[in-house]
Design an enzyme around this catalytic site. Structure first.
Site, mmCIF file in Angstrom:
data_model
loop_
_atom_site.group_PDB
_atom_site.id
_atom_site.type_symbol
_atom_site.label_atom_id
_atom_site.label_comp_id
_atom_site.label_asym_id
_atom_site.label_seq_id
_atom_site.Cartn_x
_atom_site.Cartn_y
_atom_site.Cartn_z
ATOM 1 N N THR A 8 3.360 -3.984 5.762
ATOM 2 C CA THR A 8 2.860 -2.943 4.853
ATOM 3 C C THR A 8 2.072 -3.597 3.714
ATOM 4 O OG1 THR A 8 4.826 -2.950 3.427
ATOM 5 C CG2 THR A 8 4.888 -1.516 5.366
ATOM 6 N N GLY A 9 1.110 -2.839 3.182
ATOM 7 C CA GLY A 9 0.300 -3.367 2.078
ATOM 8 C C GLY A 9 -0.554 -4.543 2.509
ATOM 9 N N ALA A 10 -1.205 -4.386 3.670
ATOM 10 C CA ALA A 10 -1.935 -5.527 4.261
ATOM 11 C C ALA A 10 -3.422 -5.543 3.898
ATOM 12 C CB ALA A 10 -1.768 -5.507 5.779
ATOM 13 N N SER A 11 -3.872 -4.588 3.101
ATOM 14 C CA SER A 11 -5.313 -4.523 2.788
ATOM 15 C C SER A 11 -5.730 -5.524 1.724
ATOM 16 C CB SER A 11 -5.675 -3.106 2.310
ATOM 17 O OG SER A 11 -4.786 -2.720 1.280
ATOM 18 N N GLY A 13 -4.214 -8.819 -1.315
ATOM 19 C CA GLY A 13 -3.165 -9.642 -1.908
ATOM 20 C C GLY A 13 -2.244 -10.342 -0.912
ATOM 21 N N ILE A 14 -0.957 -10.306 -1.218
ATOM 22 C CA ILE A 14 0.038 -11.053 -0.447
ATOM 23 C C ILE A 14 0.106 -10.548 1.001
ATOM 24 C CG2 ILE A 14 2.533 -11.498 -0.261
ATOM 25 C CD1 ILE A 14 2.608 -11.422 -3.391
ATOM 26 N N GLY A 15 0.073 -9.223 1.183
ATOM 27 C CA GLY A 15 0.174 -8.656 2.533
ATOM 28 C C GLY A 15 -0.979 -9.089 3.423
ATOM 29 N N SER A 136 10.837 -9.682 -6.039
ATOM 30 C CA SER A 136 10.273 -10.302 -7.249
ATOM 31 C C SER A 136 11.390 -10.998 -8.022
ATOM 32 C CB SER A 136 9.661 -9.210 -8.126
ATOM 33 O OG SER A 136 9.500 -9.666 -9.454
ATOM 34 N N TYR A 149 10.337 -1.375 -12.351
ATOM 35 C CA TYR A 149 9.961 -2.367 -11.336
ATOM 36 C C TYR A 149 11.140 -3.309 -11.059
ATOM 37 C CZ TYR A 149 7.259 -6.062 -9.019
ATOM 38 O OH TYR A 149 6.789 -6.987 -8.119
HETATM 39 P P1 NAP Z 1 -1.607 -5.798 -4.583
HETATM 40 O O1 NAP Z 1 -2.591 -6.907 -4.535
HETATM 41 O O2 NAP Z 1 -1.679 -4.791 -5.676
HETATM 42 O O3 NAP Z 1 -1.638 -5.043 -3.154
HETATM 43 C C1 NAP Z 1 -0.770 -3.976 -2.948
HETATM 44 C C2 NAP Z 1 -0.811 -3.584 -1.485
HETATM 45 O O4 NAP Z 1 0.175 -2.551 -1.269
HETATM 46 C C3 NAP Z 1 -2.148 -2.987 -1.062
HETATM 47 O O5 NAP Z 1 -2.380 -3.302 0.289
HETATM 48 C C4 NAP Z 1 -1.904 -1.477 -1.217
HETATM 49 O O6 NAP Z 1 -2.745 -0.678 -0.384
HETATM 50 C C5 NAP Z 1 -0.469 -1.378 -0.758
HETATM 51 N N1 NAP Z 1 0.236 -0.197 -1.268
HETATM 52 C C6 NAP Z 1 0.510 0.124 -2.551
HETATM 53 N N2 NAP Z 1 1.169 1.289 -2.615
HETATM 54 C C7 NAP Z 1 1.306 1.715 -1.327
HETATM 55 C C8 NAP Z 1 1.888 2.863 -0.720
HETATM 56 N N3 NAP Z 1 2.489 3.820 -1.439
HETATM 57 N N4 NAP Z 1 1.835 2.968 0.625
HETATM 58 C C9 NAP Z 1 1.245 2.006 1.388
HETATM 59 N N5 NAP Z 1 0.690 0.899 0.870
HETATM 60 C C10 NAP Z 1 0.712 0.766 -0.470
HETATM 61 O O7 NAP Z 1 -0.101 -6.358 -4.639
HETATM 62 P P2 NAP Z 1 0.475 -7.813 -4.352
HETATM 63 O O8 NAP Z 1 0.449 -8.584 -5.629
HETATM 64 O O9 NAP Z 1 -0.123 -8.395 -3.131
HETATM 65 O O10 NAP Z 1 2.019 -7.436 -4.099
HETATM 66 C C11 NAP Z 1 2.592 -7.383 -2.804
HETATM 67 C C12 NAP Z 1 4.108 -7.367 -2.974
HETATM 68 O O11 NAP Z 1 4.522 -8.543 -3.661
HETATM 69 C C13 NAP Z 1 4.642 -6.191 -3.792
HETATM 70 O O12 NAP Z 1 5.830 -5.706 -3.236
HETATM 71 C C14 NAP Z 1 4.897 -6.799 -5.149
HETATM 72 O O13 NAP Z 1 5.879 -6.100 -5.868
HETATM 73 C C15 NAP Z 1 5.347 -8.188 -4.752
HETATM 74 N N6 NAP Z 1 5.229 -9.152 -5.836
HETATM 75 C C16 NAP Z 1 4.014 -9.512 -6.297
HETATM 76 C C17 NAP Z 1 3.932 -10.426 -7.353
HETATM 77 C C18 NAP Z 1 2.632 -10.890 -7.915
HETATM 78 O O14 NAP Z 1 2.656 -11.658 -8.907
HETATM 79 N N7 NAP Z 1 1.484 -10.499 -7.383
HETATM 80 C C19 NAP Z 1 5.104 -10.946 -7.917
HETATM 81 C C20 NAP Z 1 6.328 -10.543 -7.414
HETATM 82 C C21 NAP Z 1 6.382 -9.657 -6.355
HETATM 83 P P3 NAP Z 1 -4.231 -0.195 -0.882
HETATM 84 O O15 NAP Z 1 -5.107 -1.420 -0.906
HETATM 85 O O16 NAP Z 1 -4.652 0.786 0.141
HETATM 86 O O17 NAP Z 1 -4.049 0.377 -2.262
#
Ligand code: NAP
Length: 240
Positions: A8-11, A13-15, A136, A149
């Protein structure tokens, strides 16, 4: 390796990095996002061409059970689930609207229940499977101005430990990866350059983590013996 992996969330960042890592292993992918479906479809095309794999994409809110049921009706087999989609909200708890709280909880935590409810019966039938939840460090220790969060990710950690016990007899592992500050849109949307610089100074490694480093760890957990289960593994450059 031709496993079937749902991320999930593969578009972004991390996904997105996790999807690339499994694609290079030769696995078939089911990739979900909420809004950026054109970007996800373009990315899926590149992954298929470069790696000779099959990729299906879905636009779906992971906080909506009926939409997920529709996604799972198009999936016949599943080996690995990566619950990665998540959202953040920064501010005083008392300034938070009820709708913002519900959005954090449904995206970050309800989604794990919904996806596992749909995926686990197929894994139990095969007596094998891996579930990896992206959490996190705030789920471990809590953060001021990120109460919702932190609560959602604390829930992810407990969900992971409890479900691991429930699924161990079925030879299915459940683990979580608790990230520190990873360089993605999530931080850039919520934090200024100065905020990020202050964070960097607090991190012993003296830099933010990269999405590729998290993806590398996810892959290692997916390859670990199934006997490693119920763990919350931190990747934070020595920060917390
Ligand atoms: P990101 O760059 O904001 O990307 C978020 C991803 O989740 C996007 O693919 C988005 O899709 C998708 N998404 C958001 N809400 C959604 C929903 N309701 N249904 C389906 N898809 C949804 O986030 P990221 O930093 O890669 O974070 C990924 C995970 O790592 C999260 O769980 C976050 O809490 C965790 N995390 C991140 C950090 C950090 O520093 N970045 C630190 C700790 C934990 P769209 O592109 O379509 O919007």
């Amino acid at each position: 390796m031709n496993r079937k992996v749902l991320i999930t969330g593969a578009s972004r960042g991390i996904g997105k990095a996790i999807a690339g890592a499994f694609a290079r292993e030769g696995d078939d992918l089911f990739l979900l996002c909420r809004n950026n479906i054109e970007d996800l479809e373009a990315f899926a095309g590149v992954l298929e061409k470069d790696n000779g794999i099959k990729v299906k994409t879905f636009k779906c809110d992971v906080g909506d059970y009926d939409s997920l049921r529709e996604v799972f009706s198009q999936i016949d087999d599943i080996d690995i689930v990566i619950n990665n989609a998540g959202v953040a909200w920064i501010g005083l708890l008392t300034d938070m609207d009820v709708s913002d709280w519900k959005n954090i909880m449904s995206t970050n935590l309800d989604s794990l229940f919904y996806i596992c409810k749909l995926a686990v019966p197929r894994m139990v039938q095969k007596q094998s499977g891996r579930i990896i939840n992206i959490s996190s460090v705030w789920g471990n220790v809590g953060a001021s101005c990120e109460v919702a969060y932190s609560a959602s990710k604390g829930g992810v950690n407990s969900f992971t430990r409890a479900l691991a016990k429930e699924l161990a007899p079925s030879n299915i592992s459940v683990n979580a990866i608790a990230c520190g500050v990873i360089d993605t849109d999530m931080n850039r949307q919520h934090l200024s350059e100065e905020d990020l610089e202050e964070l960097r100074e607090d991190i012993p490694m003296d830099r933010l983590g990269s999405t590729d480093e998290v993806a590398e760890l996810v892959l290692k957990v997916a390859h670990a013996p199934v006997y490693m289960t119920g763990q919350v593994i931190t990747i934070d450059g020595g920060w917390i």
